[in-house]
Scaffold this motif. Structure first.
Motif, mmCIF file in Angstrom:
data_model
loop_
_atom_site.group_PDB
_atom_site.id
_atom_site.type_symbol
_atom_site.label_atom_id
_atom_site.label_comp_id
_atom_site.label_asym_id
_atom_site.label_seq_id
_atom_site.Cartn_x
_atom_site.Cartn_y
_atom_site.Cartn_z
ATOM 1 N N ALA A 111 -28.807 -25.394 14.441
ATOM 2 C CA ALA A 111 -29.689 -24.923 13.373
ATOM 3 C C ALA A 111 -29.355 -25.595 12.040
ATOM 4 C CB ALA A 111 -29.599 -23.405 13.239
ATOM 5 N N GLY A 112 -28.071 -25.863 11.811
ATOM 6 C CA GLY A 112 -27.656 -26.521 10.585
ATOM 7 C C GLY A 112 -27.993 -27.997 10.544
ATOM 8 N N MET A 113 -28.072 -28.624 11.698
ATOM 9 C CA MET A 113 -28.353 -30.061 11.763
ATOM 10 C C MET A 113 -29.845 -30.379 11.802
ATOM 11 S SD MET A 113 -25.612 -31.833 11.765
ATOM 12 C CE MET A 113 -23.941 -31.301 11.575
ATOM 13 N N ALA A 114 -30.644 -29.494 12.411
ATOM 14 C CA ALA A 114 -32.078 -29.745 12.564
ATOM 15 C C ALA A 114 -32.859 -29.048 11.454
ATOM 16 C CB ALA A 114 -32.542 -29.243 13.926
ATOM 17 N N ASP A 115 -34.056 -29.542 11.186
ATOM 18 C CA ASP A 115 -34.930 -28.881 10.220
ATOM 19 C C ASP A 115 -35.407 -27.544 10.766
ATOM 20 O OD1 ASP A 115 -34.621 -31.003 8.488
ATOM 21 O OD2 ASP A 115 -36.455 -32.006 9.148
ATOM 22 N N SER A 116 -35.627 -27.478 12.076
ATOM 23 C CA SER A 116 -35.967 -26.212 12.714
ATOM 24 C C SER A 116 -35.418 -26.221 14.132
ATOM 25 C CB SER A 116 -37.481 -25.972 12.721
ATOM 26 O OG SER A 116 -38.124 -26.894 13.559
ATOM 27 N N SER A 117 -35.073 -25.034 14.621
ATOM 28 C CA SER A 117 -34.542 -24.919 15.975
ATOM 29 C C SER A 117 -34.956 -23.581 16.555
ATOM 30 C CB SER A 117 -33.019 -25.040 15.972
ATOM 31 O OG SER A 117 -32.435 -23.961 15.290
ATOM 32 N N ALA A 118 -35.106 -23.555 17.880
ATOM 33 C CA ALA A 118 -35.467 -22.321 18.573
ATOM 34 C C ALA A 118 -34.996 -22.418 20.013
ATOM 35 C CB ALA A 118 -36.974 -22.098 18.536
ATOM 36 N N GLU A 119 -34.542 -21.284 20.545
ATOM 37 C CA GLU A 119 -34.183 -21.242 21.954
ATOM 38 C C GLU A 119 -35.458 -21.122 22.780
ATOM 39 O OE1 GLU A 119 -30.377 -19.173 23.206
ATOM 40 O OE2 GLU A 119 -30.919 -18.074 21.368
ATOM 41 N N THR A 120 -35.446 -21.737 23.967
ATOM 42 C CA THR A 120 -36.574 -21.607 24.880
ATOM 43 C C THR A 120 -36.212 -20.570 25.933
ATOM 44 O OG1 THR A 120 -35.818 -23.336 26.388
ATOM 45 C CG2 THR A 120 -37.191 -24.031 24.538
ATOM 46 N N SER A 121 -37.141 -20.257 26.800
ATOM 47 C CA SER A 121 -36.894 -19.230 27.809
ATOM 48 C C SER A 121 -36.119 -19.759 29.006
ATOM 49 C CB SER A 121 -38.221 -18.632 28.283
ATOM 50 O OG SER A 121 -39.023 -19.643 28.845
ATOM 51 N N SER A 122 -35.854 -21.058 29.058
ATOM 52 C CA SER A 122 -35.089 -21.583 30.185
ATOM 53 C C SER A 122 -33.597 -21.494 29.891
ATOM 54 C CB SER A 122 -35.476 -23.029 30.486
ATOM 55 O OG SER A 122 -34.876 -23.902 29.575
ATOM 56 N N ALA A 123 -32.800 -21.595 30.930
ATOM 57 C CA ALA A 123 -31.345 -21.523 30.793
ATOM 58 C C ALA A 123 -30.859 -22.692 29.942
ATOM 59 C CB ALA A 123 -30.687 -21.552 32.169
ATOM 60 N N GLY A 124 -30.222 -22.393 28.839
ATOM 61 C CA GLY A 124 -29.686 -23.442 27.972
ATOM 62 C C GLY A 124 -30.733 -24.193 27.194
ATOM 63 N N GLY A 125 -31.969 -23.727 27.195
ATOM 64 C CA GLY A 125 -33.051 -24.460 26.563
ATOM 65 C C GLY A 125 -33.106 -24.281 25.060
ATOM 66 N N VAL A 126 -33.465 -25.363 24.377
ATOM 67 C CA VAL A 126 -33.575 -25.330 22.928
ATOM 68 C C VAL A 126 -34.610 -26.374 22.500
ATOM 69 C CG1 VAL A 126 -31.709 -26.988 22.500
ATOM 70 C CG2 VAL A 126 -32.250 -25.298 20.774
ATOM 71 N N THR A 127 -35.315 -26.066 21.417
ATOM 72 C CA THR A 127 -36.251 -27.010 20.802
ATOM 73 C C THR A 127 -35.769 -27.277 19.385
ATOM 74 O OG1 THR A 127 -38.093 -26.181 22.117
ATOM 75 C CG2 THR A 127 -38.645 -27.392 20.123
ATOM 76 N N LEU A 128 -35.673 -28.552 19.033
ATOM 77 C CA LEU A 128 -35.199 -28.975 17.721
ATOM 78 C C LEU A 128 -36.245 -29.895 17.088
ATOM 79 C CD1 LEU A 128 -31.634 -29.995 18.937
ATOM 80 C CD2 LEU A 128 -32.219 -27.882 17.758
ATOM 81 N N SER A 129 -36.378 -29.835 15.760
ATOM 82 C CA SER A 129 -37.322 -30.701 15.050
ATOM 83 C C SER A 129 -36.683 -31.255 13.791
ATOM 84 C CB SER A 129 -38.578 -29.927 14.651
ATOM 85 O OG SER A 129 -39.290 -29.510 15.777
ATOM 86 N N TRP A 130 -37.028 -32.501 13.492
ATOM 87 C CA TRP A 130 -36.610 -33.151 12.254
ATOM 88 C C TRP A 130 -37.828 -33.792 11.623
ATOM 89 C CZ3 TRP A 130 -33.637 -33.189 16.614
ATOM 90 C CH2 TRP A 130 -32.319 -32.769 16.494
ATOM 91 N N HIS A 131 -37.895 -33.749 10.293
ATOM 92 C CA HIS A 131 -38.968 -34.398 9.548
ATOM 93 C C HIS A 131 -38.399 -35.632 8.865
ATOM 94 C CE1 HIS A 131 -41.797 -31.115 10.100
ATOM 95 N NE2 HIS A 131 -40.768 -30.308 9.926
ATOM 96 N N LEU A 132 -39.223 -36.671 8.793
ATOM 97 C CA LEU A 132 -38.817 -37.854 8.039
ATOM 98 C C LEU A 132 -38.607 -37.463 6.588
ATOM 99 C CD1 LEU A 132 -41.131 -40.719 9.318
ATOM 100 C CD2 LEU A 132 -38.645 -40.719 9.331
ATOM 101 N N GLN A 133 -37.554 -37.982 5.985
ATOM 102 C CA GLN A 133 -37.310 -37.701 4.575
ATOM 103 C C GLN A 133 -38.355 -38.428 3.750
ATOM 104 O OE1 GLN A 133 -33.281 -39.022 4.000
ATOM 105 N NE2 GLN A 133 -32.415 -37.173 4.905
ATOM 106 N N PRO A 134 -38.866 -37.782 2.675
ATOM 107 C CA PRO A 134 -39.861 -38.448 1.832
ATOM 108 C C PRO A 134 -39.316 -39.761 1.284
ATOM 109 C CG PRO A 134 -39.617 -36.137 1.212
ATOM 110 C CD PRO A 134 -38.534 -36.457 2.202
ATOM 111 N N GLY A 135 -40.178 -40.750 1.274
ATOM 112 C CA GLY A 135 -39.778 -42.039 0.752
ATOM 113 C C GLY A 135 -39.106 -42.935 1.778
ATOM 114 N N THR A 136 -38.901 -42.438 2.996
ATOM 115 C CA THR A 136 -38.290 -43.256 4.037
ATOM 116 C C THR A 136 -39.353 -44.204 4.577
ATOM 117 O OG1 THR A 136 -36.844 -41.450 4.678
ATOM 118 C CG2 THR A 136 -37.110 -43.229 6.270
ATOM 119 N N PRO A 137 -39.098 -45.515 4.501
ATOM 120 C CA PRO A 137 -40.085 -46.446 5.035
ATOM 121 C C PRO A 137 -40.143 -46.324 6.552
ATOM 122 C CG PRO A 137 -38.118 -47.621 4.373
ATOM 123 C CD PRO A 137 -37.933 -46.187 3.958
ATOM 124 N N VAL A 138 -41.347 -46.224 7.080
ATOM 125 C CA VAL A 138 -41.510 -46.093 8.520
ATOM 126 C C VAL A 138 -41.761 -47.486 9.089
ATOM 127 C CG1 VAL A 138 -42.899 -45.092 10.348
ATOM 128 C CG2 VAL A 138 -42.439 -43.784 8.289
#
Length: 142
Positions: A111-138
């Motif tokens: 949770a501290g490393m990702a912008d958002s995190s959530a456990e899923t219903s599967s054993a050991g499951g997790v969903t993590l999300s990160w957003h590009l920092q503003p101004g980062t050239p893609v």
């Protein structure tokens, strides 16, 4: 929205490969180096939780499940889902390995490393999300 899927047997030595794949996808999506470190740590933790659950589910024989990691690279974010799944790719519900994956410290780290995190219903499951920092050239390389 390119999607990368990696399935591997729940063995600790495969966690490194999962981290390398995740960082490669994030780097190609244009994430900055400091974000890559956060992604590497969180993915390693998520995969280690899923591996621990798979090992406990089959302590003496071959693994009864696989670890399934899906990375979706959207325009401005990276979504990663890590689950235990059967050979058919269907997520395994909480079962014998659920106790090993209920580590609150592991969840707090992700949770501290990702912008958002959530456990899923599967054993050991997790969903993590990160957003590009503003101004980062893609710089996408396909």
């Amino acid at each position: 929205m390119p999607t990368v899927t990696l399935r591997f047997s729940p063995m600790a030595e495969h966690v490194r490969t999962a981290r390398l794949v995740a960082v490669s996808v994030a780097r190609r999506a244009g994430f900055a180096e400091d974000q890559l470190d956060e992604i590497r740590i969180a993915i390693g933790e998520a995969c280690a939780r899923a591996v621990a659950g798979g090992v406990l589910a089959a302590p003496t024989g071959p693994p009864v499940s696989l670890v399934d990691m899906r990375l979706c690279d959207d325009e401005d974010r990276l979504d990663v889902t890590v689950n235990q799944c059967g050979p058919d790719g269907v997520p395994v519900p909480d079962g014998p390995g659920a106790l090993a994956t209920a580590d609150p410290l592991s969840l707090a780290l992700m949770a501290g490393m990702a912008d958002s995190s959530a456990e899923t219903s599967s054993a050991g499951g997790v969903t993590l999300s990160w957003h590009l920092q503003p101004g980062t050239p893609v710089a996408r390389a396909f």
